[in-house]
Design a protein around this motif. Sequence first.
Motif, short mmCIF file in Angstrom:
data_model
loop_
_atom_site.label_atom_id
_atom_site.label_comp_id
_atom_site.label_asym_id
_atom_site.label_seq_id
_atom_site.Cartn_x
_atom_site.Cartn_y
_atom_site.Cartn_z
N SER A 1 0.94 29.70 8.62
CA SER A 1 1.68 30.94 8.80
C SER A 1 1.30 31.95 7.72
CB SER A 1 3.19 30.68 8.74
OG SER A 1 3.59 29.80 9.75
N HIS B 1 7.56 25.52 7.62
CA HIS B 1 6.20 25.85 7.19
C HIS B 1 5.58 24.82 6.25
CE1 HIS B 1 6.80 29.94 8.78
NE2 HIS B 1 7.99 29.88 8.22
N ASN C 1 12.31 33.16 6.91
CA ASN C 1 11.57 33.73 8.04
C ASN C 1 12.00 35.18 8.26
OD1 ASN C 1 10.47 31.19 8.32
ND2 ASN C 1 10.81 31.08 10.52
N TYR D 1 2.93 40.68 12.18
CA TYR D 1 3.52 39.40 11.80
C TYR D 1 4.30 38.82 12.99
CZ TYR D 1 2.62 39.53 6.73
OH TYR D 1 2.03 39.52 5.49
N ARG D 2 4.43 37.50 12.99
CA ARG D 2 5.17 36.79 14.03
C ARG D 2 6.60 36.59 13.55
NH1 ARG D 2 3.71 31.90 14.56
NH2 ARG D 2 3.62 31.60 16.81
N TYR E 1 9.75 30.33 14.98
CA TYR E 1 8.40 29.82 14.88
C TYR E 1 7.44 30.85 14.28
CZ TYR E 1 9.09 25.46 17.53
OH TYR E 1 9.46 24.20 17.94
N ASP F 1 6.32 33.88 11.07
CA ASP F 1 5.82 33.88 9.71
C ASP F 1 6.98 33.93 8.72
OD1 ASP F 1 3.02 33.86 10.42
OD2 ASP F 1 3.24 35.95 11.04
#
Length: 344
Positions: free
Chosen positions: A26, A185, A297, A330-331, A335, A337
């Motif tokens: 990540s 992570h 997160n 970014y995610r 689930y 980053d």
Amino acid sequence: MRLSDFDFALPEGLVAQAPVTPRDASRLLVLAPEGAPAHRGFADLPELLAPGDLLVFNDTRVIPARLLGHKASGGKVELLLCEPLEGGLGRRWRAMGQASKPIREGAVLTFDGLEARVDAAEGEGFYQVTLDRQGAELEAALGRAGRIPLPPYIRRAPDAEDAARYQTIWARAPGSAAAPTAGLHFTEPLLARLAARGVRRTAVTLHVGPGTFLPIRGDDLDAHRMHGERYEVSPAAAAELAAAGARGGRIVAVGTTSVRTLESAWRDGAVAAGPGRTELFIRPGHPFRAVDAMVTNFHLPRSTLLVLVCAFGGQGRVLAAYREAVARGYRFFSYGDAMLLLRR
């Protein structure tokens, strides 16, 4: 403060629908007290922490808490087991329920052989139920009948990969209806590199429930009341925390649940050992006493989690960092980053 002050625009395509491989692949946005955000990889974490720092994980374990079944009439019903009312994997639970027609007290619900009797309706979709088994028998029944409770923004059914990936590698104490996702992570090689760097680690337990994931209703933050969640700080963890403070190391909480546990357990200048129950809603103005840095997160707009992160890192700086994360692709969410937030 108003809930509308904690909003941001998020394209749906940035909501992570599956985990990356390996876990520590990540991205990591680093937000220091001053200066622009830095953009790193999560595997860089050992370089960003110092010898003597202490990582504090949440070692709760997610159970297959989502049950899909039927009422005696044949109508479909869904339960999410949120909290055991007698401790451990007992028979009596507090649950969230929904069905096409109201769920009545006294109703018997069936889930692939597991039965639940509705003892009381608390309102707002919450019920007290009694299951027909407990302990190891209940754990086996949930393994057969239950599903991993993926959040609704993951728009797919859970699969075999989720059984492992929606769980931290150190998950120990069963009882959560959602994962402490900042911990997802970490890998064993990354933990080994952190240890070689001189970064220590310990764990507390907070069983994640509605207090963490339910939305805020209304715009007035002062009117919001958190649902209680169970936590425990072991004597060994309390000793590690005291030792870190004595040597000048930073307390680095992994996840908002670890932050809430440590801040809730603060007593007379230290984190106290023992079990507890927290309804702490951390918002700007909260005097952080136990936590110096946080791994977390990216969270939902207008959520208690985003409000907590803004309280820790500064509302303006955090929301600006979120906008930059959106611009850089970014995610987001469970689930997605991660961020590392540092305080002076």
